[in-house]
Design a protein around this motif. Structure first.
Motif, PDB file in Angstrom:
ATOM      1  N   TYR A   1      43.041  74.516  64.095  1.00 51.23           N
ATOM      2  CA  TYR A   1      43.136  74.367  62.641  1.00 51.23           C
ATOM      3  C   TYR A   1      44.552  74.009  62.190  1.00 51.23           C
ATOM      4  O   TYR A   1      44.727  73.190  61.285  1.00 51.23           O
ATOM      5  CB  TYR A   1      42.663  75.649  61.952  1.00 51.23           C
ATOM      6  N   ARG A   2      45.549  74.623  62.824  1.00 49.67           N
ATOM      7  CA  ARG A   2      46.926  74.385  62.376  1.00 49.67           C
ATOM      8  C   ARG A   2      47.511  73.098  62.922  1.00 49.67           C
ATOM      9  O   ARG A   2      48.125  72.310  62.196  1.00 49.67           O
ATOM     10  CB  ARG A   2      47.805  75.569  62.791  1.00 49.67           C
ATOM     11  N   GLU A   3      47.342  72.866  64.224  1.00 47.94           N
ATOM     12  CA  GLU A   3      48.036  71.759  64.874  1.00 47.94           C
ATOM     13  C   GLU A   3      47.245  70.458  64.882  1.00 47.94           C
ATOM     14  O   GLU A   3      47.834  69.385  64.871  1.00 47.94           O
ATOM     15  CB  GLU A   3      48.377  72.148  66.323  1.00 47.94           C
ATOM     16  N   VAL A   4      45.924  70.546  64.942  1.00 46.30           N
ATOM     17  CA  VAL A   4      45.106  69.340  65.050  1.00 46.30           C
ATOM     18  C   VAL A   4      44.547  68.925  63.696  1.00 46.30           C
ATOM     19  O   VAL A   4      44.706  67.780  63.268  1.00 46.30           O
ATOM     20  CB  VAL A   4      43.960  69.549  66.060  1.00 46.30           C
ATOM     21  N   LEU A   5      43.905  69.851  63.007  1.00 44.72           N
ATOM     22  CA  LEU A   5      43.327  69.538  61.700  1.00 44.72           C
ATOM     23  C   LEU A   5      44.348  69.645  60.572  1.00 44.72           C
ATOM     24  O   LEU A   5      44.079  69.204  59.449  1.00 44.72           O
ATOM     25  CB  LEU A   5      42.145  70.469  61.414  1.00 44.72           C
ATOM     26  N   ALA A   6      45.529  70.220  60.890  1.00 43.23           N
ATOM     27  CA  ALA A   6      46.622  70.348  59.911  1.00 43.23           C
ATOM     28  C   ALA A   6      46.161  71.052  58.643  1.00 43.23           C
ATOM     29  O   ALA A   6      46.479  70.640  57.522  1.00 43.23           O
ATOM     30  CB  ALA A   6      47.211  68.980  59.586  1.00 43.23           C
ATOM     31  N   LEU A   7      45.406  72.114  58.833  1.00 44.32           N
ATOM     32  CA  LEU A   7      44.914  72.893  57.690  1.00 44.32           C
ATOM     33  C   LEU A   7      45.671  74.210  57.627  1.00 44.32           C
ATOM     34  O   LEU A   7      45.460  75.107  58.436  1.00 44.32           O
ATOM     35  CB  LEU A   7      43.405  73.155  57.830  1.00 44.32           C
TER      36      LEU A   7
END
Length: 323
Positions: A84-90
């Protein structure tokens, strides 16, 4: 968003991001595995369409239905947070609210000096030398297997551990009793390396961008592993045929067999030799700060666990009954 084809594309993005962050191949495989299980658990829905409730449902499933340990559950959580943090940047507010499973605080398994000697005497060949480095230098198993020729300093009696836990380098002792066996091992590796070079191979993995900066370094003697694999293999990331270091499973099996033959009731593993290294140094009166540095612990509180194994406290306190 929920079609089946979305998962492979997403996993490719995860894989690319992991490699940008220079995570190990093992971490890459583990993270991809957990993310794949998470998507399948929720009927192949895309993670963008899910959130806190779905993550907690998956983690609860692992704990209740799969009965995994707290450390395994936390590993799955780390993989999903990376997604969620590194790939989807959410950057979503619920990310910090997800409950962290509390791992039980356990004392390490430690062998006595006599038990350690008995186990070492029952190991043979290369694994006997690896085990002596684990116990004699306080190395972790992968630190020993990833050891390069250039990082063994016979003149100074030191081993330089490169990129240990937390990507930190450190220096530890080289036991005098392993110097001759280690030189013999290196001589065998030198002959094997010469055969590989003659066959058009002889290259080893180099960390980060060193292979591009120094194109010939991977074939140089100093970069070779002290404990190479018995066979060549194809690097799953680059597709290059190389000789990797020996597989840790071989050492684990050899240790297990030695413990069984000895009839020890303790569940000793290769890592037990590192625990025994620290405990025996403290028993001999060595300063705990020195032991901390040799082990590579960031906080002395981590090293303090071995004083509990001694059952003598941080200052070597003896029971009044024993006085």
């Amino acid at each position: 968003m929920a079609d089946v084809a979305a998962a492979p594309r997403l996993l490719d993005q995860v894989r690319d991001r992991i490699r940008v962050k220079h995570f190990s191949l093992r971490t890459e495989q583990v993270y991809l595995g957990w993310i794949r299980r998470y998507i399948l658990f929720h009927g192949k829905r895309h993670p963008r369409d899910m959130g806190k409730a779905e993550i907690e449902a998956f983690l609860s499933h692992l704990a209740v239905d799969r009965n995994v340990t707290a450390s395994t559950q936390n590993q799955a959580k780390a993989a999903l947070l990376f997604l969620y943090r590194e790939v989807l940047a959410l950057e979503l507010p619920w990310l910090a609210d997800i409950t962290q499973a509390k791992a039980p605080s356990r004392l390490p398994v430690v062998l006595t000096v006599a038990e350690t000697r008995a186990v070492l005497d029952r190991l043979e060949g290369t694994w006997a030398l690896v085990a002596r480095l684990l116990y004699g230098s306080g190395l972790r198993l992968l630190e020993a297997l990833r050891l390069r020729i250039k990082d063994v300093d016979f003149a100074r009696g030191e081993i330089i551990v490169r990129e240990g836990k937390g990507f930190k380098d450190r220096v530890t002792m080289l036991p005098q009793s392993v110097i001759e066996p280690l030189k013999l091992q290196m001589a065998k590796v030198h002959d094997l390396h010469a055969l590989d070079l003659a066959a058009g191979f002889g290259e080893v993995y180099l960390p980060y961008a060193l292979a591009r900066k120094y194109p010939n370094a991977g074939r140089q003697w100093g970069w070779q592993y002290v404990f190479p694999s018995a066979r060549l293999s194809v690097d799953p990331r680059s597709g290059v045929t190389r000789r990797h270091h020996a597989d840790e499973k071989g050492m684990q099996r050899a240790m297990r067999d030695a413990v069984l033959r000895l009839g020890l009731a303790k569940p000793a593993t290769p890592h037990t030799l590192r625990h025994s290294f620290a405990t025996h140094l403290l028993e001999a009166g060595q300063d705990i700060r020195t032991v901390q540095e040799l082990l590579g612990h960031a906080d002395v509180k981590t090293t303090m666990i071995y004083t509990h194994v001694l059952n003598r406290g941080g200052r070597g306190v003896l029971s009044p009954l024993d006085r």
